[in-house]
Design an enzyme around this catalytic site. Structure first.
Site, PDB file in Angstrom:
ATOM      1  N   HIS A   1      82.162  54.921  46.211  1.00 40.27           N
ATOM      2  CA  HIS A   1      80.651  55.508  45.855  1.00 40.27           C
ATOM      3  C   HIS A   1      79.978  54.604  44.933  1.00 40.27           C
ATOM      4  CE1 HIS A   1      78.125  58.645  46.662  1.00 40.27           C
ATOM      5  NE2 HIS A   1      77.778  58.725  45.309  1.00 40.27           N
TER       6      HIS A   1
ATOM      7  N   ARG B   1      75.913  49.701  66.025  1.00 37.85           N
ATOM      8  CA  ARG B   1      77.316  50.031  66.131  1.00 37.85           C
ATOM      9  C   ARG B   1      77.296  51.788  66.435  1.00 37.85           C
ATOM     10  NH1 ARG B   1      80.893  50.534  60.595  1.00 37.85           N
ATOM     11  NH2 ARG B   1      79.585  52.390  60.279  1.00 37.85           N
TER      12      ARG B   1
ATOM     13  N   GLU C   1      88.542  45.523  63.550  1.00 36.71           N
ATOM     14  CA  GLU C   1      88.888  45.847  62.128  1.00 36.71           C
ATOM     15  C   GLU C   1      90.289  46.338  62.315  1.00 36.71           C
ATOM     16  OE1 GLU C   1      85.469  49.209  61.515  1.00 36.71           O
ATOM     17  OE2 GLU C   1      85.955  48.778  63.471  1.00 36.71           O
TER      18      GLU C   1
ATOM     19  N   ARG D   1      74.335  51.021  61.107  1.00 36.68           N
ATOM     20  CA  ARG D   1      75.205  52.098  61.093  1.00 36.68           C
ATOM     21  C   ARG D   1      74.417  53.295  61.404  1.00 36.68           C
ATOM     22  NH1 ARG D   1      75.802  50.001  55.720  1.00 36.68           N
ATOM     23  NH2 ARG D   1      77.774  48.936  55.445  1.00 36.68           N
TER      24      ARG D   1
ATOM     25  N   ARG E   1      91.870  52.264  51.730  1.00 35.29           N
ATOM     26  CA  ARG E   1      90.602  51.685  51.262  1.00 35.29           C
ATOM     27  C   ARG E   1      90.147  52.808  50.128  1.00 35.29           C
ATOM     28  NH1 ARG E   1      86.102  50.980  56.210  1.00 35.29           N
ATOM     29  NH2 ARG E   1      84.602  51.270  54.209  1.00 35.29           N
TER      30      ARG E   1
ATOM     31  N   CYS F   1      80.838  41.315  59.410  1.00 37.45           N
ATOM     32  CA  CYS F   1      80.062  42.414  58.754  1.00 37.45           C
ATOM     33  C   CYS F   1      80.391  43.294  57.840  1.00 37.45           C
ATOM     34  CB  CYS F   1      79.247  43.207  59.812  1.00 37.45           C
ATOM     35  SG  CYS F   1      80.364  44.448  60.550  1.00 37.45           S
TER      36      CYS F   1
ATOM     37  N   ASN G   1      86.547  45.091  55.579  1.00 34.78           N
ATOM     38  CA  ASN G   1      86.886  46.198  54.771  1.00 34.78           C
ATOM     39  C   ASN G   1      87.948  47.115  55.447  1.00 34.78           C
ATOM     40  OD1 ASN G   1      84.672  45.716  53.304  1.00 34.78           O
ATOM     41  ND2 ASN G   1      83.562  47.335  53.610  1.00 34.78           N
ATOM     42  N   ASP G   2      87.730  47.479  56.758  1.00 35.55           N
ATOM     43  CA  ASP G   2      88.871  47.945  57.548  1.00 35.55           C
ATOM     44  C   ASP G   2      90.020  47.116  57.958  1.00 35.55           C
ATOM     45  OD1 ASP G   2      88.673  50.730  57.572  1.00 35.55           O
ATOM     46  OD2 ASP G   2      86.903  50.742  59.040  1.00 35.55           O
TER      47      ASP G   2
END
Lengths: 93, 547
Positions: B185, B318, B407, B282, B441, B478, B430-431
């Site tokens: 966050h 996406r 990913e 997104r 994560r 991305c 990230n993934d």
């Protein structure tokens, strides 16, 4: 005691803004209003914690009840607010 | 200068200032005192809750929108009759006010937790009410954001959504947290507000309140400095920002090799005027908090709004990325032991093909109604068969360009086969880091493993880029890795063809690219790939670019 059934119109259910709005309307009534979902005891509709604890989802039927002078008008106001979709603005990403 | 405290830089920028810690919640003493006067104790408890409620109302009045709504509801809960009754009953049973409040709130939290979902989230609001009331009664510092009266570097174990909602960007210079990873966050908020941020910084809570620190949200370096050095760091950072802002135009290397710098967005509000396009749109925002899927018409309106704002520029949409980790009530997905390894992303279409079909229809209609160059990609693709099926669905909907996100390591290893059935791939670092290093994560203690500089992740990216070169198809990145200026050079050197990041990251990446030739980037990519670990990879590249 006079009572009315109403289907919860807020798709997200009775939490967040819809719960806050419903509780505000209940608190503004001249008589005590109670609310219940099937199989659970009725609770004070002007208590945010009690209303959240119902865990009512959009499309669930809830029952509102009140007694005394102005009970019918109070129930009318409750049914009107509960039937609306109070979270119509799109959620933020 | 003293020792550097290293964390993970998650939001770029450099600044310095006094560090002030988020106050920790109060703890109840081990011994419970006896209650002498029950009525007086009840009054104490009621007054504490009333006080908390009015403070929350004041806080709500200071902010707008969603944050105000959250705080106003929390104020209502603190003043609630049901809570007051439960507290009074606990006092009558012999519990002193602070304990009575903690007991009553604990019971109410349990009710909410059992209801699950959105109701369970309210348990955190109750915890905040408890902490504030107990702090008030025990005369301890109020938990929450510090108010030092001058701009400061906010330090904390981690930040809650309520803390972040109240954070004043005019008084907070930067954020440093002990926990949290690149997708926490804190990281997301800091990037959105353009505040430098470092997460996973182990020693940060040992820094004394008021001690001067410098923060580099790009490298993750946090250093205790002398107060006399603060102005120098800030002035240098301001000059750097001016220099970056003066550079405009499309992304390209010093020798003119074009690398489009596009944006990661969640809606039209995230689009900046000079953007080259959108590399990751997104679409979850349309679906969150819904008990039924949004209609095709509603989706079409939302997509057309974004497409319309882009003119003829490119936008990569996406498709819905939901699953047990990002639950959507209308999908009715069962809770899973390992949501990250469960039914998420494109896999949701196995159970709900209609959701994907309707989304593609809405995207196609919005694309036809606007001039934007619309590409569509699926999240969480693992196999070529999945990619092929998705591409067929995209084309059936009348959309010309279909892609797959990479990913999952399985997809990265087979990128050459994937690129035979789709038009492009886009790597979500990230993934990809989470799945390659087998590190959650959301687990801040594993932030070092989630570092996108991990050579294993870089090697997978490089093999995807090779596959793109041999098939002459675009390979974008991305994930937030694309917004790290040094890593951006490495990615371009590997052969990545576009970089997608949040808008505040673009200027630094643009400037870094403009200062290096493609050949230099290729050299840096080799340095990173040859490094034994993530830290060494970054150091090697940093040393080579400074030289």
């Amino acid at each position: 005691m006079p009572s009315r059934d109403v289907v919860v119109g807020s798709r997200v259910g009775l939490h967040g803004r819809p719960a806050k709005t419903v509780v505000g309307v209940a608190a503004a009534q001249p008589v005590a209003v109670r609310i219940s979902t099937a199989g659970k005891p009725a609770v004070d509709a002007s208590s945010i914690l009690a209303v959240l604890s119902l865990g009512a989802k959009g499309g669930d039927t809830v029952t509102v009840e009140a007694d005394g002078d102005g009970a019918e008008a109070a129930l009318g106001a409750m049914v009107e607010i509960l039937a609306q979709d109070l979270d119509a603005e799109p959620a933020d990403a | 200068m003293r020792d550097a405290l290293t964390g993970l830089g998650v939001s770029p920028g450099r600044t310095a200032g006094p560090a002030f810690r988020m106050a920790a919640p109060p703890t109840l003493p081990d011994t419970v005192p006896a209650v002498a006067d029950v009525e007086a104790e009840k009054t104490l408890a009621t007054k504490a809750l009333t006080q908390v409620s009015s403070v929350l109302e004041e806080l709500a009045a200071r902010v707008d929108g969603e944050a105000a709504e959250v705080l106003a509801t929390e104020a209502m809960m603190a003043a609630d009759k049901t809570l007051a009754d439960a507290v009074a009953a606990a006092v009558a049973g012999g519990r002193p006010a602070p304990w009575a409040i903690a007991d009553a709130i604990g019971a109410q939290q349990e009710t909410f937790t059992q209801l699950g979902g959105y109701f369970a989230e309210r348990a955190a609001d109750l915890a905040d009410i408890r902490d504030r009331a107990v702090a008030h009664l025990l005369d301890e510092p109020m938990p929450g954001l510090p108010v030092p009266g001058r701009p400061y570097v906010l330090t904390a174990d981690d930040l809650s959504p309520a803390d972040t909602a109240l954070l004043d960007p005019n008084s907070v210079l930067a954020i440093v947290t002990r926990r949290g990873g690149p997708t926490s966050h804190t990281a997301i908020l800091a990037r959105a507000r353009g505040l430098p941020a470092v997460v996973g910084c182990a020693g940060i809570l040992d820094v004394e309140d008021g001690a001067a620190v410098s923060v580099d949200g790009t490298t993750g370096e946090v250093t205790e400095i002398d107060e006399s050095e603060v102005d120098g760091v800030r002035e240098a950072a301001a000059r750097e920002r001016e220099r970056l802002a003066a550079l405009t135009g499309p992304g390209r290397t010093a020798d003119g090799h074009a690398v489009p710098l596009v944006l990661n967005v969640g809606g039209v509000a995230d689009v900046v005027a000079d953007a080259e396009g959108v590399g990751l749109f997104r679409t979850e925002f349309l679906f969150l908090g819904r008990t039924s899927a949004p209609s095709v018409a509603e989706q079409e309106r939302a997509y057309a709004e974004l497409f319309g704002a882009l003119g003829g520029r490119k936008v990569v949409v996406r498709t819905l990325d939901a699953g047990a980790d990002k639950p959507l009530p209308f999908l009715g997905l069962a809770a899973e032991e390992n949501p990250a390894l469960g039914v998420r992303g494109l896999r949701v279409a196995r159970a709900h093909p209609e959701v994907l079909a309707e989304q593609l229809e809405a995207i196609a209609r919005a694309a036809n109604a606007t001039a934007a160059d619309v590409w569509v990609m699926a999240p969480m693709v693992a196999t070529t068969a999945e990619a092929e099926e998705f591409a067929a669905a995209v084309r059936t909907a009348g959309l010309p360009v279909a892609g797959a996100m990479i990913e999952v390591p399985a997809a990265a290893l087979r990128a050459n086969k994937l690129l035979e059935v789709v038009d492009f791939v886009s790597i979500g670092t990230n993934d990809l880091s989470q799945y390659t290093l087998a590190a959650d994560r959301m687990n801040g203690d594993l932030a070092d493993l989630l570092d996108p500089w991990q050579p294993a992740v870089l090697e997978l990216v490089a093999s995807c880029a090779d596959a793109g070169r041999s098939t002459h198809k675009p390979v974008g990145v991305c994930g937030e890795a694309a917004g790290d200026p040094l890593l951006a050079l490495v990615l371009v050197g590997m052969g990545v063809t576009s970089l997608s990041m949040s808008a505040p990251s673009v200027p630094a990446v643009r400037a870094m690219l403009a200062a290096h030739t493609l050949a230099e980037c290729e050299h840096l990519a080799r340095l990173a790939l040859d490094a034994p670990d993530a830290v060494a990879a970054r150091q090697a590249v940093a040393a080579a670019t400074n030289g």
